[in-house]
Write a protein that holds these residues in place. Structure first.
Motif, PDB file in Angstrom:
ATOM      1  N   ILE A  34       0.843  -1.210   0.000  1.00  0.00           N
ATOM      2  CA  ILE A  34       0.000   0.000   0.000  1.00  0.00           C
ATOM      3  C   ILE A  34       0.873   1.253   0.000  1.00  0.00           C
ATOM      4  N   GLY A  35       1.926   1.245   0.802  1.00  0.00           N
ATOM      5  CA  GLY A  35       2.844   2.384   0.820  1.00  0.00           C
ATOM      6  C   GLY A  35       3.498   2.622  -0.525  1.00  0.00           C
ATOM      7  N   LEU A  37       2.308   1.728  -3.512  1.00  0.00           N
ATOM      8  CA  LEU A  37       1.305   2.216  -4.463  1.00  0.00           C
ATOM      9  C   LEU A  37       0.995   3.691  -4.244  1.00  0.00           C
ATOM     10  N   VAL A  38       0.850   4.086  -2.981  1.00  0.00           N
ATOM     11  CA  VAL A  38       0.579   5.499  -2.689  1.00  0.00           C
ATOM     12  C   VAL A  38       1.758   6.361  -3.118  1.00  0.00           C
ATOM     13  N   TRP A  39       2.951   5.908  -2.829  1.00  0.00           N
ATOM     14  CA  TRP A  39       4.138   6.673  -3.182  1.00  0.00           C
ATOM     15  C   TRP A  39       4.314   6.751  -4.698  1.00  0.00           C
ATOM     16  N   PHE A  41       2.011   6.265  -7.179  1.00  0.00           N
ATOM     17  CA  PHE A  41       0.937   6.939  -7.918  1.00  0.00           C
ATOM     18  C   PHE A  41       0.628   8.335  -7.380  1.00  0.00           C
ATOM     19  N   GLY A  42       0.932   8.601  -6.131  1.00  0.00           N
ATOM     20  CA  GLY A  42       0.564   9.884  -5.547  1.00  0.00           C
ATOM     21  C   GLY A  42       1.667  10.916  -5.512  1.00  0.00           C
ATOM     22  N   PHE A  43       2.901  10.489  -5.298  1.00  0.00           N
ATOM     23  CA  PHE A  43       3.973  11.446  -5.076  1.00  0.00           C
ATOM     24  C   PHE A  43       5.036  11.460  -6.165  1.00  0.00           C
ATOM     25  N   ARG A  55       3.409   6.790 -15.064  1.00  0.00           N
ATOM     26  CA  ARG A  55       3.289   6.174 -13.739  1.00  0.00           C
ATOM     27  C   ARG A  55       2.879   4.709 -13.782  1.00  0.00           C
ATOM     28  N   TYR A  58       5.273   2.109 -12.443  1.00  0.00           N
ATOM     29  CA  TYR A  58       5.400   1.808 -11.018  1.00  0.00           C
ATOM     30  C   TYR A  58       4.548   0.614 -10.613  1.00  0.00           C
TER      31      TYR A  58
END
Length: 81
Positions: A34-35, A37-39, A41-43, A55, A58
């Motif tokens: 989860i970390g 994926l968030v990193w 796609f989000g950051f 992206r 990733y």
């Protein structure tokens, strides 16, 4: 040393110990997944030529590497027959 390790190899003890570790490793894996994926796609910044479509790497590249590892593991492990 061999005798010391031999105490832990009977299947009953080994399955019991591994059974206790599976939930821990599952939790650690879920948090890392989860970390990541968030990193990813989000950051992660967008590429200057490809934009947001960049992206997908990733997600795609780790999935491809993981699938090759699974395939190699299946090729190495005995068939079980």
């Amino acid at each position: 040393m061999l005798k010391k390790n031999h105490q832990h190899t009977p299947p009953q003890r080994l399955y019991h110990r591994c059974g206790k570790l599976v939930p821990l490793f599952a939790l650690i894996s879920a948090v890392i997944l989860i970390g990541g994926l968030v990193w990813g796609f989000g950051f992660a910044p967008a590429d200057y030529q490809q934009g947001q479509g960049y992206r997908i790497m990733y997600l795609h590249v780790p999935a491809a590497v993981w699938s090759m590892g699974v395939y190699a593991t299946m090729a190495i492990l005995p068939c079980g027959h």
